[in-house]
Structures are given as C-alpha cells and as structure tokens.
Design an enzyme around this catalytic site. Structure first.
Site, short mmCIF file in Angstrom:
data_model
loop_
_atom_site.label_atom_id
_atom_site.label_comp_id
_atom_site.label_asym_id
_atom_site.label_seq_id
_atom_site.Cartn_x
_atom_site.Cartn_y
_atom_site.Cartn_z
N VAL A 158 10.34 5.89 9.26
CA VAL A 158 9.56 7.05 8.82
C VAL A 158 8.12 6.66 8.51
O VAL A 158 7.83 5.51 8.15
CB VAL A 158 10.21 7.72 7.59
CG1 VAL A 158 11.50 8.43 7.96
CG2 VAL A 158 10.45 6.72 6.47
N LYS A 169 0.81 -1.19 0.00
CA LYS A 169 0.00 0.00 0.00
C LYS A 169 0.87 1.27 0.00
O LYS A 169 0.44 2.33 -0.43
CB LYS A 169 -0.88 0.05 1.27
CG LYS A 169 -1.81 -1.10 1.45
CD LYS A 169 -2.54 -0.93 2.81
CE LYS A 169 -3.34 -2.17 3.13
NZ LYS A 169 -3.85 -2.11 4.52
N GLY A 170 2.07 1.17 0.54
CA GLY A 170 2.82 2.36 0.93
C GLY A 170 3.08 3.38 -0.16
O GLY A 170 3.27 4.56 0.12
N ASP A 203 14.46 -0.49 1.97
CA ASP A 203 15.07 -0.58 3.30
C ASP A 203 16.13 -1.68 3.21
O ASP A 203 17.24 -1.44 2.74
CB ASP A 203 13.93 -0.87 4.28
CG ASP A 203 14.35 -0.88 5.73
OD1 ASP A 203 15.08 0.02 6.14
OD2 ASP A 203 13.94 -1.79 6.46
N ASP A 213 3.36 3.78 6.58
CA ASP A 213 2.66 3.53 7.83
C ASP A 213 3.56 2.96 8.91
O ASP A 213 4.65 2.44 8.64
CB ASP A 213 1.53 2.52 7.61
CG ASP A 213 2.08 1.10 7.42
OD1 ASP A 213 2.93 0.91 6.53
OD2 ASP A 213 1.69 0.20 8.18
N LYS A 253 17.15 3.74 2.32
CA LYS A 253 17.95 3.74 3.56
C LYS A 253 19.17 2.86 3.32
O LYS A 253 19.17 1.68 3.64
CB LYS A 253 17.15 3.10 4.70
CG LYS A 253 16.08 3.94 5.32
CD LYS A 253 15.58 3.21 6.57
CE LYS A 253 14.12 3.41 6.77
NZ LYS A 253 13.58 2.57 7.85
N GLU A 289 7.82 2.22 -5.74
CA GLU A 289 7.85 1.73 -4.36
C GLU A 289 8.07 2.90 -3.41
O GLU A 289 8.66 3.91 -3.77
CB GLU A 289 8.98 0.68 -4.27
CG GLU A 289 9.21 0.01 -2.94
CD GLU A 289 8.02 -0.68 -2.29
OE1 GLU A 289 6.98 -0.03 -2.14
OE2 GLU A 289 8.16 -1.84 -1.88
N ASP A 290 7.57 2.75 -2.20
CA ASP A 290 7.72 3.84 -1.23
C ASP A 290 9.14 3.94 -0.70
O ASP A 290 9.73 5.02 -0.67
CB ASP A 290 6.72 3.68 -0.07
CG ASP A 290 6.73 2.29 0.57
OD1 ASP A 290 7.50 1.41 0.13
OD2 ASP A 290 5.95 2.07 1.52
N ARG A 293 -0.54 7.03 7.44
CA ARG A 293 -0.39 7.11 5.98
C ARG A 293 -0.87 8.46 5.44
O ARG A 293 -0.42 8.92 4.40
CB ARG A 293 -1.21 6.00 5.30
CG ARG A 293 -0.68 4.60 5.54
CD ARG A 293 -1.33 3.63 4.55
NE ARG A 293 -1.18 2.23 4.93
CZ ARG A 293 -0.12 1.48 4.67
NH1 ARG A 293 0.89 1.97 4.00
NH2 ARG A 293 -0.08 0.21 5.05
P1 IMP Z 1 12.54 -3.99 2.72
O1 IMP Z 1 12.06 -5.33 2.23
O2 IMP Z 1 13.28 -4.12 4.03
O3 IMP Z 1 13.32 -3.19 1.72
O4 IMP Z 1 11.28 -3.17 3.16
C1 IMP Z 1 10.34 -2.83 2.28
C2 IMP Z 1 9.05 -2.43 2.92
O5 IMP Z 1 9.13 -2.28 4.35
C3 IMP Z 1 8.67 -1.08 2.38
O6 IMP Z 1 7.96 -1.21 1.17
C4 IMP Z 1 7.82 -0.54 3.50
O7 IMP Z 1 6.50 -0.96 3.35
C5 IMP Z 1 8.40 -1.13 4.76
N1 IMP Z 1 9.32 -0.19 5.40
C6 IMP Z 1 10.66 -0.24 5.47
N2 IMP Z 1 11.16 0.81 6.15
C7 IMP Z 1 10.09 1.56 6.49
C8 IMP Z 1 9.95 2.81 7.20
O8 IMP Z 1 10.90 3.47 7.67
N3 IMP Z 1 8.68 3.25 7.36
C9 IMP Z 1 7.59 2.59 6.89
N4 IMP Z 1 7.68 1.44 6.21
C10 IMP Z 1 8.92 0.92 6.03
MG MG Z 2 5.69 -1.15 1.38
#
Ligand code: IMP
Ligand code: MG
Length: 176
Positions: free
Chosen positions: A151, A41-42, A101, A157, A129, A97-98, A163
């Site tokens: 964040v 959703k982000g 991470d 969220d 990040k 993508e939002d 959101r």
């Molecule tokens: P990844 O798989 O660790 O790269 O994380 C991806 C998903 O984790 C993102 O699409 C977000 O939905 C969520 N996410 C990661 N960091 C944050 C943050 O700081 N705030 C909110 N959602 C996050």
């Molecule tokens: Mg997400």
C-alpha cells in the site's frame, strides 16, 4: 502511463479511525505526559492527525530509520538515520509507526528504545499486515488490519513516491 493507486482506505475512513485511536490514547494516559515518537518517514501524516486527536499535554520527537531490503520487503537490518533530540528516560513513550509488516523494524526499534530506560513504551500503528508476520509485535493502538498487499499514500511510499496521496491505496499490479 501512470495509473493512480486504487483506494483501499479513503480519507473519511482514515479520519474516523484516527479520531477513535486518539480518544483511546487520551483515556489511557489521563494525568500523564506523553512523548510521541514519530518514526520517519512513513508515519508523519498519520502522526500529524493522531496527535491532534489526543487531548493531553505531550511532546513530539522524531526517529529516522532506514530498513534495508529490496523495494517492498524489509530485511530486518535497520539503521537509525536520525536520532531522538531528547532522552526518554522515565518518560511514557508512544511510538507511532505507519505499518507493521514483518515486524522486524519495530522489534529493532522497541528493543533500542527499551535500553534508554523509559517509564513505559506503547505502539500505535496505522496498518498491520498479520499475514506477513516474521516476529510478533504487540500493537497497542492499531488502525486497520489489511491483507497482504503493498500500500501507498497517507505518508506511505513506494520508492519515495505517493506519500502525498490523501488516502491509502494499492499499487496497480500489487507489488508486495
Ligand atoms: P517491517 O520491518 O517489515 O515490519 O516493515 C516496516 C517498514 O516497511 C514500514 O515502516 C514501511 O516503511 C515499510 N513497509 C512495509 N509494508 C509496506 C507497504 O505495504 N507500503 C509501504 N511501506 C511498507
Ligand atoms: Mg516506515
């Protein structure tokens, strides 16, 4: 007491950067027709602004994903909760993508989309990040690099809340 998240990126800063990304995408995909894949959703709010900054014929589709883990970290086990409505074979796909991470969610998604035979796949991510990278992912259009803080807002969220904030903010106590 619920304190409001502290502003990290305000509305004007977000809007200006989104316009720049839209202009770059418009230049890069001239004469081509894009399929914008919005990762729910982000990224819904970022995507809504970004596509209005892209001056090209394009289609929009949505991919719902859930990434298992605790509330603020990703496990890399990703479930597609809602699939695209049309095939992307032979299409130029731009994934929106939002935040990147650990990179685990995107790695899974990009590999999944790759198996569908698109003509090309690129990635636009509002936030990155780098300090948390587990698997490197190429971000073709990156909004902002941020520190290792959790964040919320502008679509992002924490436990489904915040959101609707018009800015990107840090939760009090920084729960990352
Ligand atoms: P990844 O798989 O660790 O790269 O994380 C991806 C998903 O984790 C993102 O699409 C977000 O939905 C969520 N996410 C990661 N960091 C944050 C943050 O700081 N705030 C909110 N959602 C996050
Ligand atoms: Mg997400």
């Amino acid at each position: 007491m619920t304190a409001l998240p502290q502003v990290l990126l305000d509305e004007a800063t977000l809007a200006a950067r989104v316009r720049e990304l839209g202009a770059a995408i418009t230049r890069d995909y001239r004469e081509r027709e894009l399929v914008v894949v919005v990762v729910l959703k982000g990224s819904f709010m970022f995507a809504a602004d970004l596509i209005r900054a892209i001056d090209l014929p394009l289609q929009v589709d949505f991919l719902g994903v859930r990434s298992y883990g605790d509330s603020t970290t990703s496990s890399g086990v990703v479930q597609i909760t809602s699939d695209l409505s049309s095939p992307v074979e032979d299409k130029d796909v731009l994934v929106v993508e939002d935040i990147v991470d650990t990179g685990l969610t995107l790695r899974f998604l990009l590999e999944n989309l790759e198996t569908r035979g698109p003509c090309s796949i690129k990635l636009a991510a509002l936030l990155h990040k780098p300090a948390r990278t587990v698997v490197p992912v190429q971000i073709d259009y990156r909004g902002f690099e941020i520190e290792d803080v959790f964040v919320v807002g502008y679509g992002l969220d924490h436990a489904q809340r915040h959101r609707n904030l018009p800015y990107v903010g840090m939760l009090p106590g920084n729960e990352s």
